[in-house]
Design an enzyme around this catalytic site. Structure first.
Site, PDB file in Angstrom:
ATOM      1  N   ARG A  51       0.801  -1.212   0.000  1.00  0.00           N
ATOM      2  CA  ARG A  51       0.000   0.000   0.000  1.00  0.00           C
ATOM      3  C   ARG A  51       0.845   1.278   0.000  1.00  0.00           C
ATOM      4  O   ARG A  51       0.499   2.231  -0.703  1.00  0.00           O
ATOM      5  CB  ARG A  51      -0.990   0.011   1.177  1.00  0.00           C
ATOM      6  N   TYR A 103     -14.374  21.028 -14.057  1.00  0.00           N
ATOM      7  CA  TYR A 103     -14.968  19.698 -13.966  1.00  0.00           C
ATOM      8  C   TYR A 103     -16.007  19.665 -12.841  1.00  0.00           C
ATOM      9  O   TYR A 103     -15.694  19.940 -11.686  1.00  0.00           O
ATOM     10  CB  TYR A 103     -13.871  18.671 -13.723  1.00  0.00           C
ATOM     11  N   ASP A 172      -5.252  22.135 -12.557  1.00  0.00           N
ATOM     12  CA  ASP A 172      -5.677  20.898 -13.202  1.00  0.00           C
ATOM     13  C   ASP A 172      -5.220  20.984 -14.654  1.00  0.00           C
ATOM     14  O   ASP A 172      -5.730  21.779 -15.443  1.00  0.00           O
ATOM     15  CB  ASP A 172      -7.195  20.744 -13.117  1.00  0.00           C
ATOM     16  N   LYS A 197      -6.645  10.136 -19.349  1.00  0.00           N
ATOM     17  CA  LYS A 197      -6.839  10.812 -20.630  1.00  0.00           C
ATOM     18  C   LYS A 197      -5.598  10.670 -21.514  1.00  0.00           C
ATOM     19  O   LYS A 197      -5.192   9.572 -21.846  1.00  0.00           O
ATOM     20  CB  LYS A 197      -7.205  12.271 -20.381  1.00  0.00           C
TER      21      LYS A 197
END
Length: 371
Positions: A51, A103, A172, A197
């Site tokens: 993790r 967004y 972003d 993306k």
């Protein structure tokens, strides 16, 4: 010296970023699948449990950090990246400045999941005036070019305003990609990207990252990733690293296709509100040309109605009805159905890597169905 400090061009940087120079090692090592690792009774090791860390994550983080110009922390998705960043930076009563046209899920997340922090949330249009909203802020989050409207704001100027107020500036960078824009070089403190993306580029995984030049802030993000569990899969990280090698070529083809499609859309009577920051007549072009290194393959425009969009999709043979963007396949996405505050016929077009002549022919035919 790391790759981002050298003078290599984009194609070379994409192919070699994050690689090992160890003799006898593969050019790109395969993914490491592990939950526990072998120990000697101590925790004085880079890897002891799956993790907190993984060699495959580190390889991609090294590559993306070199392209961004900072220290990269990888996450399981773009939303995991941006939500972890918000939780790590913000405290009770802080002022958060957001784009009102960015967004939509980010604004929704702040309203619901961060409601307990009693934040002073101020929303500003991407192309609007930010100065008064930034006063007293802890964090200013930009999205430029905005998704889906493709407006652009001045990163360097807003960085100066934010820092004068003692605020951090985050960008972003998903629409632009690490090759299209380098916010950290424009004095942003953090850059967040949905690698789902253009970075991975093949529409087959979910991934995101945050980069910063601040070592302590990067360490805090890693701690929050570990405690929150927003960790990427090793195979997804490996696939994204493999895809990264062709990012330069893909972006060049997508931009060429976007320019060709823009010319078709600009002349069609059914189309209004056409936007692409790479077009000299676009209102965002002067600023985009100043701060962006390339314009990408995403356009937006509006058709008369939702049924008109459906006709275009039904007629087209090459444009897929799909959300997300930045992949090999050209897509059309009617954004109103997802919650963006846009008209019913508003479309985000993502130009893929098909032959531009074929895309132009197909789009002309599809648009004829709306007449």
């Amino acid at each position: 010296m790391t790759w981002h400090e050298q003078s290599w061009r984009d194609g070379t940087r994409c192919v070699h970023a994050g690689e090992t120079t160890e003799v006898g090692a593969p050019l790109l090592a395969g993914p490491t699948f592990a939950a526990p690792y072998r120990l000697d009774g101590t925790r004085e090791h880079d890897y002891y449990y799956g993790r907190p860390d993984n060699p495959t994550w580190r390889a991609l983080e090294s590559a993306l950090g070199e392209l961004d110009g900072g220290h990269c922390v990888l996450f399981s998705s773009g939303m995991a990246a941006i939500s972890t960043m918000l939780r790590a930076v913000l405290g009770h009563g802080d002022v958060l400045v957001l784009p009102e046209d960015g967004y939509y899920l980010v604004r929704g997340y702040v309203r619901t999941e961060l409601a307990g922090l009693d934040l002073d949330v101020r929303e500003v249009p991407t192309a609007g005036s930010w100065a008064s909203a930034i006063r007293g802020a802890r964090l200013v989050l930009l999205e430029t070019p905005s998704n889906p409207g493709l407006d652009v704001c001045d990163i360097a100027a807003l960085s100066e305003l934010a820092h004068a107020e003692g605020a951090l500036l985050a960008v972003d960078n998903t629409t632009a990609s690490p090759l299209g824009q380098r916010p950290l070089r424009l004095d942003a403190d953090l850059v967040v990207t949905s690698d789902t993306k253009a970075v991975a580029g093949h529409s087959d995984l979910i991934l995101g990252h945050v980069s910063t030049r601040d070592v302590e802030l990067a360490g805090l993000l890693r701690e929050r990733r570990t405690s929150g569990g927003a960790i990427p899969g090793a195979f997804e990280a490996w696939l994204a690293h493999r895809g990264l090698g062709t990012l330069d070529m893909r972006l060049r083809q997508q931009a060429e296709n976007a320019a060709a499609l823009y010319a078709v859309l600009r002349e069609h009577p059914s189309v209004c509100g056409l936007r692409w920051p790479g077009a000299p007549e676009d209102p965002a072009y002067p600023l985009a040309a100043k701060q962006m290194r390339r314009f990408g393959g995403v356009l937006s425009f509006e058709l008369p109605s939702a049924p008109a969009v459906a006709k275009v999709l039904a007629t087209s043979e090459l444009f897929t009805d799909a959300t997300s963007f930045g992949g090999l396949h050209s897509t059309l996405d009617r954004r109103a159905r997802w919650g963006d505050p846009v008209g019913e016929g508003f479309v985000r077009l993502s130009a893929g890597c098909e032959d531009p002549a074929d895309l132009v022919e197909d789009l002309r035919k599809a648009l004829a169905s709306t007449m």
